[in-house]
Design an enzyme around this catalytic site. Sequence first.
Site, PDB file in Angstrom:
ATOM      1  N   CYS A   1     -20.989 -58.616  -4.825  1.00 34.05           N
ATOM      2  CA  CYS A   1     -20.368 -59.184  -6.223  1.00 34.05           C
ATOM      3  C   CYS A   1     -20.628 -59.014  -7.246  1.00 34.05           C
ATOM      4  CB  CYS A   1     -19.104 -60.066  -6.334  1.00 34.05           C
ATOM      5  SG  CYS A   1     -20.572 -62.111  -6.429  1.00 34.05           S
TER       6      CYS A   1
ATOM      7  N   HIS B   1     -20.244 -66.219  -7.581  1.00 34.33           N
ATOM      8  CA  HIS B   1     -19.293 -65.104  -7.691  1.00 34.33           C
ATOM      9  C   HIS B   1     -19.718 -65.153  -9.089  1.00 34.33           C
ATOM     10  CE1 HIS B   1     -16.319 -62.179  -6.730  1.00 34.33           C
ATOM     11  NE2 HIS B   1     -15.291 -62.671  -7.734  1.00 34.33           N
TER      12      HIS B   1
ATOM     13  N   ASP C   1     -12.158 -58.598 -10.963  1.00 33.25           N
ATOM     14  CA  ASP C   1     -12.067 -59.338 -10.518  1.00 33.25           C
ATOM     15  C   ASP C   1     -12.107 -58.348  -8.974  1.00 33.25           C
ATOM     16  OD1 ASP C   1     -12.997 -60.784  -8.598  1.00 33.25           O
ATOM     17  OD2 ASP C   1     -12.236 -62.588  -8.397  1.00 33.25           O
TER      18      ASP C   1
END
Length: 221
Positions: free
Chosen positions: A25, A81, A99
Amino acid sequence: MATTTSTVESSVLGVSQFRHTPYYCEENVYFLCKELCASRMADAAGADLFVVFISNEKKQIPLWHQKASNRADGLVLWDYHVICIQRKREGDFPFLVWDLDSNLPLPLPLGSYVSQAIRPSFQLSPEYQRLFRIIHAPIFFRHFASDRRHMKDSNGKWIAKPPDYEAIVAEDGTIHNLYEYMEINAADVPTNNNIDVKDAVLSRKLGAVANDLEEFFSHIS
């Protein structure tokens, strides 16, 4: 949804057109920000973009509506994250969340993302409380580096298949500092206004840490 997204200008780029590798990520967001700049969906230098690392001392943070989940509600317990938050000068929503690992609309108003993916109203044990490290994208571009060592096991084998492009190296030649961004502690959250939050985000390599994302961005005008 808690907040309608009908007035959010739709992206000319589909989700599939962004560079994305599952479980990487931090790199996904790095290149997402670069693409938003290059496509003129953001300021050319990324002045309106912020990189947000979500984690805590225990490296256990619940997020909902995640594509990696096998549950109907999309719940995943990540160690950390990373998302992007964009400041908008025009429109009904001053901040939008990007996202790529979420199945929610892209981008999504900050309030909607918080209520649906972070769910602050959901009662959590202290070890699952989320903390947020916010870094201004132009600073992140200069300093971030990862040689992906965090995705190898003790035998040097990949835990998850790495991206097929070269690893990100910082402007000063640093090859790995991801752990510095991932290390997020409650003690880092400013108290009693003893720090200029906006100044910290816009000037420091590691930005600043907050425990309330919406309240934090209320200081970023």
